[in-house]
Design a protein around this motif. Sequence first.
Motif, short mmCIF file in Angstrom:
data_model
loop_
_atom_site.label_atom_id
_atom_site.label_comp_id
_atom_site.label_asym_id
_atom_site.label_seq_id
_atom_site.Cartn_x
_atom_site.Cartn_y
_atom_site.Cartn_z
N PHE A 151 -56.32 -73.38 -21.40
CA PHE A 151 -57.56 -73.24 -20.01
C PHE A 151 -56.51 -75.11 -19.07
CE2 PHE A 151 -59.84 -71.90 -23.42
CZ PHE A 151 -60.77 -71.09 -22.13
N THR A 152 -55.56 -74.80 -19.36
CA THR A 152 -54.39 -76.81 -18.87
C THR A 152 -54.50 -75.90 -17.23
OG1 THR A 152 -52.92 -74.80 -18.32
CG2 THR A 152 -52.44 -76.71 -20.44
N ARG A 153 -55.15 -77.37 -16.74
CA ARG A 153 -54.98 -78.32 -15.45
C ARG A 153 -54.03 -78.33 -15.30
NH1 ARG A 153 -58.66 -82.35 -15.84
NH2 ARG A 153 -57.26 -82.96 -17.72
N GLU A 154 -52.96 -77.86 -13.64
CA GLU A 154 -52.18 -78.77 -13.14
C GLU A 154 -51.79 -80.02 -13.13
OE1 GLU A 154 -49.38 -76.77 -9.84
OE2 GLU A 154 -50.06 -74.72 -10.84
N PHE A 251 -66.24 -81.70 -10.47
CA PHE A 251 -66.08 -80.35 -9.72
C PHE A 251 -67.63 -80.20 -8.91
CE2 PHE A 251 -62.64 -77.41 -10.38
CZ PHE A 251 -62.07 -78.37 -10.80
N LYS A 253 -66.66 -81.73 -5.77
CA LYS A 253 -66.10 -82.55 -4.67
C LYS A 253 -66.65 -81.93 -3.30
CE LYS A 253 -64.19 -86.70 -4.58
NZ LYS A 253 -62.45 -87.31 -4.00
N PHE A 258 -60.74 -74.90 -3.31
CA PHE A 258 -59.50 -74.71 -4.01
C PHE A 258 -58.61 -73.70 -3.56
CE2 PHE A 258 -63.37 -71.93 -4.57
CZ PHE A 258 -63.04 -70.44 -4.78
N GLY A 259 -57.36 -74.14 -4.35
CA GLY A 259 -56.13 -73.29 -4.18
C GLY A 259 -55.96 -72.24 -5.56
N TYR A 324 -51.38 -77.76 -3.34
CA TYR A 324 -53.15 -77.26 -3.27
C TYR A 324 -54.30 -78.45 -3.80
CZ TYR A 324 -53.23 -76.15 -8.44
OH TYR A 324 -53.28 -75.91 -9.87
N LYS A 325 -53.51 -79.32 -5.13
CA LYS A 325 -54.23 -80.38 -5.15
C LYS A 325 -53.09 -81.64 -5.81
CE LYS A 325 -55.40 -80.28 -10.67
NZ LYS A 325 -55.57 -79.28 -11.32
N ARG A 414 -60.93 -84.23 2.61
CA ARG A 414 -60.34 -84.20 0.67
C ARG A 414 -62.19 -85.05 0.95
NH1 ARG A 414 -59.65 -79.59 -2.07
NH2 ARG A 414 -58.02 -79.29 -1.51
C1 UDX Z 1 -57.28 -74.19 -13.04
C2 UDX Z 1 -58.71 -75.02 -14.23
O1 UDX Z 1 -58.93 -75.64 -13.37
C3 UDX Z 1 -57.67 -74.77 -15.48
O2 UDX Z 1 -58.82 -74.62 -16.77
C4 UDX Z 1 -56.72 -72.84 -15.26
O3 UDX Z 1 -56.42 -73.06 -16.52
C5 UDX Z 1 -56.31 -72.55 -14.06
O4 UDX Z 1 -57.08 -73.22 -13.39
P1 UDX Z 1 -55.93 -75.82 -11.59
O5 UDX Z 1 -55.34 -74.78 -10.89
O6 UDX Z 1 -54.94 -77.09 -12.34
O7 UDX Z 1 -56.64 -75.58 -13.06
O8 UDX Z 1 -56.38 -76.91 -10.44
P2 UDX Z 1 -57.93 -77.41 -10.56
O9 UDX Z 1 -57.91 -79.03 -11.06
O10 UDX Z 1 -59.29 -76.29 -11.32
O11 UDX Z 1 -58.67 -77.22 -8.93
C6 UDX Z 1 -58.84 -76.22 -8.55
C7 UDX Z 1 -58.39 -76.59 -7.09
O12 UDX Z 1 -60.03 -76.48 -6.90
C8 UDX Z 1 -57.93 -77.62 -6.11
O13 UDX Z 1 -57.50 -76.83 -5.13
C9 UDX Z 1 -58.66 -78.63 -6.13
O14 UDX Z 1 -58.18 -79.44 -4.90
C10 UDX Z 1 -60.23 -77.96 -6.20
N1 UDX Z 1 -60.82 -78.49 -5.57
C11 UDX Z 1 -61.57 -79.13 -7.71
C12 UDX Z 1 -62.20 -78.60 -5.49
O15 UDX Z 1 -61.86 -78.64 -4.36
N2 UDX Z 1 -63.39 -79.43 -5.38
C13 UDX Z 1 -63.94 -80.75 -6.63
O16 UDX Z 1 -64.21 -80.81 -6.94
C14 UDX Z 1 -62.35 -79.64 -7.79
#
Ligand code: UDX
Length: 437
Positions: A151-154, A251, A253, A258-259, A324-325, A414
């Motif tokens: 479940f790791t996040r980048e 989550f 925001k 998301f991307g 993407y983030k 954002r």
């Molecule tokens: C995600 C899951 O969180 C992680 O548990 C899984 O293992 C892999 O996919 P990640 O891709 O690293 O992780 O990104 P995350 O921090 O979840 O954000 C995903 C996208 O959502 C980003 O583009 C971020 O900018 C966007 N986002 C996040 C929003 O637009 N609003 C928010 O409130 C949170």
Amino acid sequence: MKPVLSVLGTGYLGTTFAACMSSLGFEVIGVDTDTQKVERLSKGELPFFEPGLEEIVIAELASGRLTFTTDFSKAKNADMHFICVGTPQRDDGLAADLKYVFAAVDGITPFLKSGSLVVGKSTVPVGTAQKIRNQLALTAPQVEVAWNPEFTREGFAVEDSLRPDRIVVGVTSDRAEEILKGAYAPLLDIGTPWIRADLPTTELVKMAANSFLATKISFINAMAEVCEAAGGDVTVLARAIGYDPRIGNKFLKAGIGFGGGCIPKDIRAFIARAEELGATQALEFLKDIDSINLRARQRVIEVVRRTLSEDLSGFKIAVLGAAYKPDSDDVRDSPALDIAAQIHAAGATVTIHDPKALVNARKRFPAMQYAQTVEECLAGADLVLHLTEWAEYRSLDPKALSTITKSPRIIDGRNALDRDLWVAAGWKFHALGRANA
Ligand code: UDX
């Protein structure tokens, strides 16, 4: 004796997992078919940016516990083989492409020692673990298959690997669970919750988690659309509903959505798999989640056109952010880069700045312009778009920057900048889902 681990696939997930398990004292062999990647990793060079990870890879290589190779036979002594390869979206539809998963299984099969465990970590459609089981029952009946999603996040990968929220294991025997407990003993010692399930439930856990996260983001972006129509402020709305512990403030925001390499393709693969299983209606809503998400990108482009002109040719637009983030150099399905490319295709001159993702962005879209500094990016711009919320953009001095642009106008995609500060510095400030200054 500590178990020996092999990690099949040394991309983002595999490298992080291999390095972190090595740092917990295990011998880890990372196997990848990409010679260049293995050469770089063996020298302690990461092929991607992840805060804090390169230092761990370098230290673990030096310890002798961590090695990288293209040779599957080097993993023959491993007690557990973790499949960490990518499962991208197929070219011909929404489903996940499992060719790398089965290539990894095929590659390691001749070297599986008796009693060892093949553990999938890649995100896969439900039923994949059973398919691997069926295959190995014929080719390597001496091994067991388990599943153990990540479940790791980048940007937080090291923290998430060494201090995970939970460990979920899908097993078909007590023995397999005990072997996995051996690998995770250091994390169990710090109190990490442990969930044992069957194989299909474990595969579904990852899909469900990512679908829920996507739903939260698209929910707040849908609220942003309504706020815009009604003259409300989605940032205040999000804060107000987030105090309810049943909803929570994470989550929520609102912005351009998301991307990345996981959430978008995972929800599409989930839709495709549900269709195969005859449960199409159950996940119909995820199609809306995807549409709301993609619509957020179009809404920004509409604001750009309203601000400048229907015809964007001849306008100079500065884009802050390509990843993407923040804290990532990943541009896979990046909303920021997608918006920039669409505006460029519509005739505008687009100059992009990003603290880490410029090399990857340029590779994808060589025709756009890329700036090494924010000042260079903003010079002479008719409009600035803030599309990835890097911390350094929040500490910019809007007063100083207002004299560099042709016209001090910014769209905050954002909802991360201090609107009052920018407005006080003379900027025309537009934020998605907020009554405008
Ligand atoms: C995600 C899951 O969180 C992680 O548990 C899984 O293992 C892999 O996919 P990640 O891709 O690293 O992780 O990104 P995350 O921090 O979840 O954000 C995903 C996208 O959502 C980003 O583009 C971020 O900018 C966007 N986002 C996040 C929003 O637009 N609003 C928010 O409130 C949170």
